[in-house]
Design an enzyme around this catalytic site. Sequence first.
Site, PDB file in Angstrom:
ATOM      1  N   SER A 295       0.874  -1.175   0.000  1.00 24.26           N
ATOM      2  CA  SER A 295       0.000   0.000   0.000  1.00 24.26           C
ATOM      3  C   SER A 295       0.907   1.220   0.000  1.00 24.26           C
ATOM      4  O   SER A 295       2.040   1.163   0.495  1.00 24.26           O
ATOM      5  CB  SER A 295      -0.870   0.011   1.253  1.00 24.26           C
ATOM      6  OG  SER A 295      -1.405   1.306   1.462  1.00 24.26           O
TER       7      SER A 295
ATOM      8  N   TYR B 192      -1.342  -0.251  10.543  1.00 24.30           N
ATOM      9  CA  TYR B 192      -1.522  -0.648   9.131  1.00 24.30           C
ATOM     10  C   TYR B 192      -0.330  -0.162   8.310  1.00 24.30           C
ATOM     11  O   TYR B 192       0.266  -0.929   7.535  1.00 24.30           O
ATOM     12  CB  TYR B 192      -2.829  -0.059   8.591  1.00 24.30           C
ATOM     13  CG  TYR B 192      -3.095  -0.405   7.134  1.00 24.30           C
ATOM     14  CD1 TYR B 192      -3.524  -1.674   6.771  1.00 24.30           C
ATOM     15  CD2 TYR B 192      -2.906   0.544   6.127  1.00 24.30           C
ATOM     16  CE1 TYR B 192      -3.762  -1.999   5.428  1.00 24.30           C
ATOM     17  CE2 TYR B 192      -3.138   0.233   4.790  1.00 24.30           C
ATOM     18  CZ  TYR B 192      -3.569  -1.033   4.450  1.00 24.30           C
ATOM     19  OH  TYR B 192      -3.796  -1.359   3.122  1.00 24.30           O
TER      20      TYR B 192
END
Length: 303
Positions: A143, A156
Site C-alpha cells: 500500500s 496498518y
Amino acid sequence: MSANTISTKGAVVITGASTGIGKVCALYLDRLGFRIFAGVRRDEDGNVLRGEASDRLTPVFIDITDSASIDSALKFVSGEVGGAGLAGLVNNAGISVGGLLEFQPIAEIRRQLEVNVIGHIAVTQAFLPLLRKDHGRIVNMGSIAGRMPQPYLGPYSASKAALEAIMDSLRMELRPSKIPVSIIEPGVVYTPMWEKARIRAHVIVENFPQEVFDLYGSDISAVTKVLENKEKIQKAAVSADVVAKAVAHALTAKKPKTRYVIGWDAKFGVFLSRFLPDRLLDWLTMIFWRELGLKKTTQDIGS
Ligand SMILES: NC(=O)c1ccc[n+]([C@@H]2O[C@H](COP(=O)([O-])OP(=O)(O)OC[C@H]3O[C@@H](n4cnc5c(N)ncnc54)[C@H](OP(=O)(O)O)[C@@H]3O)[C@@H](O)[C@H]2O)c1
C-alpha cells in the site's frame, strides 16, 4: 483431463480472494488463462467465485495466520498441480486496524502485524518449493501507506512498510533462483475494507473514555466523517481492475517491475515524499485528513 487442469499460463495461488482486490484479481487472472487457486475462509465465498469464474478456478481454504490451514492448503495445491509447480503466489489478504496509537490495544496491533506481515511470510515460505518448480513469481499487495505512513493508521502503515522491507530482502535472496518478487502499492481502492473500517471506527469511538475526546476530539470527528463519506472515497478511488492489471503484469512481463504504484493519490504521495521535508509532509497530510472530514461536516450542516 478435466477442464480445470487445463491452463495455458500456469497455476497461481491468491490469498484473500473472497472480496475486494483479491476477488477481482482472481477473476481477471482466470480470464487471462491462469489456473487460479483462490484463497477463501468460507464455503459460500468459494461458491460465489466458482459461479463467476471458469472451471480453471478452484477455491482453497486458507487462513494465513493458522499454520495448520497453510499446511493443508499447500497439500491440496501440491496434489492438484503435481510436478508442474506454481507460476505465481499473490500475497493479497489483509486487514486494516485503525485508531489512535496512544490508546490502541497491543493485541490489536499484534493482530494487524500477524495478518499483514507474518501471515504472508509463512505462506511464502510454504509455497516457495512449488514456485521453484515452475520459475514462479511472488506478488505482494502493499500500500502507499507503507511508503507514506498515515495518521490513525499507524499499525496498518507499519505492516505495509514491514512487508516492503521483508519482500525487498527476499527479492535479493531469490535472485539466484530467478524468482522475481514484486510489490503493488495502491492508493485508495474502494473495497469492503472501507466499510469494515467504518464499522470498526464506530465501535472504537463509542468505547472511548472522555479523556480521549478531551485530547483528540476534533481529529476523531474528522476521521469518522471521512470514513462515512462513501461518495468521496469512491471518487478518490482507483478501480480494483487497475490493480489486477498490475498484478498480471508482474506475473507475465519479461521484466516485472519491483514496485507498481497505482492511482493518482499514490503517485502524488510518492512524489511529495521524495521531495518535501518530513514536517511539511506531516502538515500537508494532517490538513488533507482534517479537510476531508470537516468538509463533510459542513455539508451535513447545510443539508
Ligand atoms: N482497499 C484499499 O484502499 C487498499 C489500498 C491499498 C492496499 N490494499 C490492500 O489490498 C489487500 C486486499 O484488501 P481489500 O481492500 O480488497 O479488502 P477486503 O475486501 O476487506 O479483502 C481482504 C481479504 O483478506 C482476507 N483475509 C483477512 N484476514 C485473513 C486471514 N487471516 N487469512 C486469509 N485471508 C484473510 C479477507 O477474507 P475474509 O472475507 O474471509 O475475511 C478478504 O478476502 C489488503 O492487503 C489491503 O491492505 C487495499
